[in-house]
Write a protein that holds these residues in place. Structure first.
Motif, PDB file in Angstrom:
ATOM      1  N   UNK A  96       0.810  -1.204   0.000  1.00 25.83           N
ATOM      2  CA  UNK A  96       0.000   0.000   0.000  1.00 25.83           C
ATOM      3  C   UNK A  96       0.845   1.256   0.000  1.00 25.83           C
ATOM      4  N   UNK A  97       1.931   1.262   0.812  1.00 20.28           N
ATOM      5  CA  UNK A  97       2.806   2.432   0.851  1.00 20.28           C
ATOM      6  C   UNK A  97       3.467   2.649  -0.505  1.00 20.28           C
ATOM      7  N   UNK A  98       3.945   1.551  -1.101  1.00 20.67           N
ATOM      8  CA  UNK A  98       4.569   1.665  -2.422  1.00 20.67           C
ATOM      9  C   UNK A  98       3.560   2.203  -3.437  1.00 20.67           C
ATOM     10  N   UNK A  99       2.346   1.635  -3.408  1.00 18.13           N
ATOM     11  CA  UNK A  99       1.343   2.030  -4.389  1.00 18.13           C
ATOM     12  C   UNK A  99       0.828   3.447  -4.163  1.00 18.13           C
ATOM     13  N   UNK A 100       0.877   3.937  -2.920  1.00 13.79           N
ATOM     14  CA  UNK A 100       0.434   5.312  -2.659  1.00 13.79           C
ATOM     15  C   UNK A 100       1.269   6.306  -3.463  1.00 13.79           C
ATOM     16  N   UNK A 101       2.592   6.146  -3.376  1.00 12.82           N
ATOM     17  CA  UNK A 101       3.458   7.050  -4.128  1.00 12.82           C
ATOM     18  C   UNK A 101       3.332   6.849  -5.619  1.00 12.82           C
ATOM     19  N   UNK A 102       3.223   5.592  -6.030  1.00 11.47           N
ATOM     20  CA  UNK A 102       3.055   5.262  -7.436  1.00 11.47           C
ATOM     21  C   UNK A 102       1.788   5.913  -7.987  1.00 11.47           C
ATOM     22  N   UNK A 103       0.720   5.822  -7.197  1.00 13.27           N
ATOM     23  CA  UNK A 103      -0.575   6.341  -7.607  1.00 13.27           C
ATOM     24  C   UNK A 103      -0.641   7.863  -7.525  1.00 13.27           C
ATOM     25  N   UNK A 104       0.117   8.438  -6.589  1.00 12.62           N
ATOM     26  CA  UNK A 104       0.126   9.901  -6.464  1.00 12.62           C
ATOM     27  C   UNK A 104       0.617  10.534  -7.766  1.00 12.62           C
ATOM     28  N   UNK A 142      -2.434  -0.798  -8.314  1.00  4.71           N
ATOM     29  CA  UNK A 142      -2.948   0.411  -8.960  1.00  4.71           C
ATOM     30  C   UNK A 142      -4.187   0.110  -9.787  1.00  4.71           C
ATOM     31  N   UNK A 143      -4.163  -1.016 -10.517  1.00  3.22           N
ATOM     32  CA  UNK A 143      -5.302  -1.382 -11.356  1.00  3.22           C
ATOM     33  C   UNK A 143      -6.495  -1.811 -10.502  1.00  3.22           C
ATOM     34  N   UNK A 144      -6.218  -2.647  -9.484  1.00  2.00           N
ATOM     35  CA  UNK A 144      -7.314  -3.141  -8.645  1.00  2.00           C
ATOM     36  C   UNK A 144      -7.946  -2.004  -7.849  1.00  2.00           C
ATOM     37  N   UNK A 145      -7.105  -1.144  -7.262  1.00  2.00           N
ATOM     38  CA  UNK A 145      -7.630  -0.061  -6.437  1.00  2.00           C
ATOM     39  C   UNK A 145      -8.254   1.052  -7.237  1.00  2.00           C
ATOM     40  N   UNK A 146      -7.779   1.244  -8.466  1.00  2.00           N
ATOM     41  CA  UNK A 146      -8.287   2.333  -9.293  1.00  2.00           C
ATOM     42  C   UNK A 146      -7.181   3.324  -9.576  1.00  2.00           C
ATOM     43  N   UNK A 147      -6.951   3.590 -10.841  1.00  2.00           N
ATOM     44  CA  UNK A 147      -5.875   4.505 -11.227  1.00  2.00           C
ATOM     45  C   UNK A 147      -6.101   5.880 -10.616  1.00  2.00           C
ATOM     46  N   UNK A 148      -5.108   6.328  -9.846  1.00  2.00           N
ATOM     47  CA  UNK A 148      -5.183   7.659  -9.263  1.00  2.00           C
ATOM     48  C   UNK A 148      -5.892   7.729  -7.920  1.00  2.00           C
ATOM     49  N   UNK A 149      -6.454   6.618  -7.440  1.00  2.00           N
ATOM     50  CA  UNK A 149      -7.180   6.628  -6.169  1.00  2.00           C
ATOM     51  C   UNK A 149      -6.243   6.227  -5.034  1.00  2.00           C
ATOM     52  N   UNK A 150      -6.002   7.126  -4.081  1.00  2.00           N
ATOM     53  CA  UNK A 150      -5.098   6.832  -2.986  1.00  2.00           C
ATOM     54  C   UNK A 150      -5.716   5.840  -1.999  1.00  2.00           C
ATOM     55  N   UNK A 151      -6.998   6.026  -1.683  1.00  2.00           N
ATOM     56  CA  UNK A 151      -7.633   5.049  -0.784  1.00  2.00           C
ATOM     57  C   UNK A 151      -7.728   3.689  -1.461  1.00  2.00           C
ATOM     58  N   UNK A 152      -7.903   3.686  -2.769  1.00  2.00           N
ATOM     59  CA  UNK A 152      -7.913   2.421  -3.498  1.00  2.00           C
ATOM     60  C   UNK A 152      -6.563   1.740  -3.444  1.00  2.00           C
ATOM     61  N   UNK A 153      -5.481   2.529  -3.482  1.00  2.00           N
ATOM     62  CA  UNK A 153      -4.140   1.948  -3.408  1.00  2.00           C
ATOM     63  C   UNK A 153      -3.926   1.249  -2.072  1.00  2.00           C
ATOM     64  N   UNK A 154      -4.358   1.898  -1.003  1.00  2.00           N
ATOM     65  CA  UNK A 154      -4.194   1.283   0.317  1.00  2.00           C
ATOM     66  C   UNK A 154      -5.027   0.012   0.437  1.00  2.00           C
ATOM     67  N   UNK A 155      -6.306   0.109   0.040  1.00  2.00           N
ATOM     68  CA  UNK A 155      -7.197  -1.047   0.165  1.00  2.00           C
ATOM     69  C   UNK A 155      -6.700  -2.210  -0.682  1.00  2.00           C
TER      70      UNK A 155
END
Length: 296
Positions: free
Chosen positions: A17-25, A230-243
């Motif tokens: 989630x932490x990795x994907x947060x920055x990736x998604x940001x 990123x794909x599962x949570x939703x591109x650009x969605x930070x809460x999606x990245x964590x979930x």
């Protein structure tokens, strides 16, 4: 024990989630996939390792790793992305450019490390564990979850509780409109790239400590995992990245514990395929669609 596997999965999911947060940001603000992000994680891990090997305390390794990875991320923006920003088709060109940046960083790390696998010295992190409701929780697991929670809360406050965050969201929706309102878009880009890189740097140290392995290709598996998140949570969605990060960690832990070896990746990518079929924008991806519509 199922509960222990779920706990292990949540800890690993926190790192994803932490990795994907920055990736998604970066995707949320810039609309580009920075495929050099795994290499930035690797840079952070090496920076943290070098800090510890030179006798500095572990807490300073996190700070140095965040700063080093943040600076590398900003340099990638200045060299690989900013020249393309004038183009209206930056998305595809940026993917190619970021692949080149990734290759440069990994090649440099390979040469400098002489392709060796490094480890944090024994005793870098205190070896202790707690027992709660029959679960064994190590100090490192507590640190990982606490660090990710603090950084996730920090990025949420930054984006939704500060004037800087309002500027970031304004640029994400429309750079032209934000510029007309007096927002310095270049400053926003530098901020987001630095923050994104800093998060990758901290994640790199956590991964290095968790597996006690630091090597020049360590970021590549996390790049693939981050892309799935990123794909599962939703591109650009930070809460999606964590979930999605937590979901991916749980699935991986359960597959590793209860399925034959080597089946975790097929299960994860089958889930990705299913998500794309059922909900192409991801679980939390509807907002991104709106952002893209505004841009268009």
């Amino acid at each position: 024990m199922l509960a222990q596997q779920l706990l292990n999965g949540l800890v690993m999911g926190a790192v994803y989630g932490l990795f994907a947060l920055g990736f998604n940001l970066i995707f949320g603000v810039h609309g580009i996939l920075n495929l050099a992000y795994g290499a930035i994680l690797m840079v952070g891990a090496f920076a943290g390792l070098v800090t510890v090997l030179n006798g500095f305390p572990l807490w300073s390794a996190f700070i140095i790793a965040a700063i080093a990875a943040g600076i590398v991320s900003v340099v990638i923006d200045l060299v690989a992305f900013r020249p393309l920003r004038r183009s209206n088709e930056i998305e595809f060109a940026a993917i190619i450019s970021s692949i080149g940046a990734d290759m440069v960083l990994t090649t440099l790390a390979q040469r400098l490390s002489n392709t060796q696998v490094f480890r944090f010295p024994y005793g870098t992190f205190p070896d202790f564990a707690l027992t709660f409701l029959g679960l064994r929780i190590t100090g490192l697991q507590i640190t990982i979850v606490a660090t990710v929670a603090i950084m996730a809360a920090g990025i949420a406050i930054y984006l939704y509780g500060t004037s800087f965050g309002r500027q970031v969201r304004a640029v994400a929706e429309s750079e032209r409109a934000a510029s007309l309102l007096g927002v310095n878009a270049n400053s926003v880009y530098l901020q987001t790239f630095f923050i994104s890189g800093a998060m990758a740097g901290v994640a790199g140290v956590l991964v290095g400590l968790a597996f006690n392995t630091v090597q020049f290709l360590m970021g590549e598996p996390y790049l693939l995992r981050g892309f799935v998140v990123l794909i599962i949570g939703g591109l650009g969605s930070l809460k999606g990245a964590l979930a999605a990060g937590f979901l991916l960690g749980l699935i991986q832990a359960l597959c590793t514990a209860y399925l034959p070896a080597g089946l975790s990746d097929p299960v994860i990518y089958a889930l990705l395929f299913l998500i794309i079929l059922v909900r192409p924008s991801g679980i939390f991806g509807s907002a991104v669609k709106d952002v893209r519509a505004v841009r268009q």
